[in-house]
Design an enzyme around this catalytic site. Structure first.
Site, PDB file in Angstrom:
ATOM      1  N   PHE A   1      53.799  64.114  58.886  1.00 21.56           N
ATOM      2  CA  PHE A   1      53.438  65.530  58.979  1.00 21.56           C
ATOM      3  C   PHE A   1      52.010  65.700  58.496  1.00 21.56           C
ATOM      4  O   PHE A   1      51.688  65.381  57.347  1.00 21.56           O
ATOM      5  CB  PHE A   1      54.374  66.414  58.144  1.00 21.56           C
ATOM      6  CG  PHE A   1      54.028  67.869  58.275  1.00 21.56           C
ATOM      7  CD1 PHE A   1      54.395  68.584  59.412  1.00 21.56           C
ATOM      8  CD2 PHE A   1      53.284  68.523  57.301  1.00 21.56           C
ATOM      9  CE1 PHE A   1      54.046  69.920  59.567  1.00 21.56           C
ATOM     10  CE2 PHE A   1      52.936  69.863  57.442  1.00 21.56           C
ATOM     11  CZ  PHE A   1      53.318  70.557  58.579  1.00 21.56           C
TER      12      PHE A   1
ATOM     13  N   LYS B   1      46.600  71.586  49.195  1.00 20.30           N
ATOM     14  CA  LYS B   1      47.712  72.007  48.332  1.00 20.30           C
ATOM     15  C   LYS B   1      47.309  72.282  46.887  1.00 20.30           C
ATOM     16  O   LYS B   1      46.755  73.326  46.596  1.00 20.30           O
ATOM     17  CB  LYS B   1      48.830  70.971  48.419  1.00 20.30           C
ATOM     18  CG  LYS B   1      49.614  71.086  49.741  1.00 20.30           C
ATOM     19  CD  LYS B   1      50.974  70.455  49.638  1.00 20.30           C
ATOM     20  CE  LYS B   1      51.762  70.497  50.937  1.00 20.30           C
ATOM     21  NZ  LYS B   1      52.448  71.749  51.159  1.00 20.30           N
TER      22      LYS B   1
ATOM     23  N   ASP C   1      46.275  60.639  53.995  1.00 17.10           N
ATOM     24  CA  ASP C   1      46.567  62.052  53.783  1.00 17.10           C
ATOM     25  C   ASP C   1      47.364  62.137  52.474  1.00 17.10           C
ATOM     26  O   ASP C   1      48.561  61.832  52.446  1.00 17.10           O
ATOM     27  CB  ASP C   1      47.372  62.568  54.986  1.00 17.10           C
ATOM     28  CG  ASP C   1      47.888  63.992  54.802  1.00 17.10           C
ATOM     29  OD1 ASP C   1      47.899  64.485  53.659  1.00 17.10           O
ATOM     30  OD2 ASP C   1      48.319  64.594  55.803  1.00 17.10           O
TER      31      ASP C   1
END
Ligand SMILES: Cc1ncc(COP(=O)(O)O)c(C=O)c1O
Length: 393
Positions: free
Chosen positions: A127, A242, A213
């Site tokens: 993702f 985030k 990532d």
């Protein structure tokens, strides 16, 4: 009726305020937050130092655009360089945008090497975000299929299968490998340090970029600044978002100068990316992590994992409990309907369920050992209550 597009199905709880690891709803009921806005509020809610930075900067300059210099994007990039070893940063506003930047960098790198249609190896179950580029690197059919045609140039391989990647050694169009070293949305699938070392060596040998990532697993979540540091490697490209702003939107794509200099003036940009407010707050987040919180994450994660493993092992519906640091998953055998609702309503804890049957825990780093014990106890109660006939060993 709601005036919002129906993309989300939020629980019917309206939080009024938060403090530390807790949130309170309208009825003043208190919940222990074990998901931190999906890995965002690393320092918990209403952290006084974050509050101070926000107030101080909002009294000066909120936004300038990238037409003018300011100190906070430079200071933050320098701090990130110190902790990552990557000395060129592009700031944006989200994880998806950080990955868009990485994908663009890989394509630039390919074009520079004379490759017309550069390809990136990506992982099954990955993702990377919802924008079209990041979505093209994301595996889940449910997220992809409504939006075709997606970008070409992505080759999906099985996660943690080195042989599957070695097959591409003779493909002259491959320029990079992009992966989450711990897949978050997929349910905490952990790449071993050995596998990451193998990928690093292969990328060196093939002149491919290793692009990591760490939007969910980075910034201390696994007990070190970044998970790749546990493999004693360094990526060519790193994406973050985030927790970087503890709730203020900010993303970053980092690389080394040889690659960073390809992104010359005018080739890329963002109106809000690198704004003084977000950068100042992110700088403080890193500073607080370094001085107060980073060193205790490993022990806290170990305590939680150990408690969960010992309490849940005997439950019939529990397939596995796994994690690194404070990134923990409890994989169930059968999905439980409304699990997050029951957790909040009856057990006063906020958890997340991904892939239908994997409980994902991403508690804030400020969680203490009493709260960890309480969380493990409540999760045990939750799983017993939803499977009342099963026995605990
Ligand atoms: C590993 C990873 N990459 C990228 C993203 C996308 O980030 P954002 O939602 O900020 O675009 C996420 C979000 O969950 C993520 O977990």
């Amino acid at each position: 009726m709601s005036y919002l597009m129906p993309v989300y199905q939020p629980l019917d709880i309206e939080f009024q305020h938060g403090q530390g690891c807790y949130l309170w709803d309208r009825q003043n009921k208190r919940y222990l937050d074990a998901i931190s806005g999906v890995g965002v509020t690393l320092l918990g809610h209403a952290h006084p130092d974050i509050h101070t930075e926000i107030v101080a900067q909002s009294q000066k300059i909120l936004h300038l655009s990238n037409l003018f210099k300011h100190t906070w994007n430079e200071r933050l990039a320098e701090k990130l360089a110190q902790i990552t070893g990557l000395t060129q940063t592009f700031f944006c506003n989200s994880g998806a945008e950080a990955n868009e930047t990485a994908i663009k960098l890989a394509r630039l790198y390919g074009h520079q090497r004379g490759i017309q249609c550069p390809k990136i190896i990506v992982m099954q179950h990955a993702f990377h975000g919802r924008t079209l580029g990041a979505l093209s690197a994301t595996a889940k059919p449910d997220y992809r299929q409504a939006f075709g045609p997606l970008l070409t140039g992505f080759e999906f391989v099985a996660f943690h299968d080195f042989a599957a990647i070695e097959m591409y050694q003779n493909d002259p169009d491959i320029v990079a490998i992009l992966l989450e070293p711990i897949q978050g949305e997929a349910g905490v699938n952990i790449a071993s340090p050995f596998y990451l070392k193998q990928l690093r060596a292969l990328c060196d040998q093939q002149d491919w970029l290793l692009m990591l990532d760490e939007i969910q697993c980075g910034l201390g979540r696994t007990g070190t600044w970044f998970y790749y540091q546990q493999a004693e490697i360094c990526p060519d490209v790193l994406t973050l978002a985030k927790g970087l702003g503890n709730g203020l939107p900010i993303g970053a794509c980092l690389t080394h100068p040889k690659l960073g200099e390809l992104l010359q003036s005018g080739l890329h940009g963002s109106t809000f990316g690198g704004n003084p407010l977000a950068c100042r707050v992110a700088y403080r987040v890193l500073d607080l992590l370094e001085t107060h919180y980073l060193s205790s994450i490993h022990a806290k994660g170990y305590q939680l994992l150990d408690l969960l493993q010992s309490k849940l092992t005997g439950l019939n519906n529990v397939q596995s409990v796994r994690g690194v640091g404070l990134m923990i998953a409890i994989e169930l055998i059968h999905p439980i309907e409304n699990l997050t609702k029951i957790a909040s309503e009856e057990f006063d804890i906020l958890v997340n369920v991904t892939q239908g049957k994997i409980i994902r825990l991403l508690p804030p780093y400020i969680i203490n050992s009493v709260q960890i014990e309480y969380l493990a106890e409540q999760i045990c109660g939750l799983l017993k209550a939803t499977h009342p006939k099963e026995k605990v060993a």
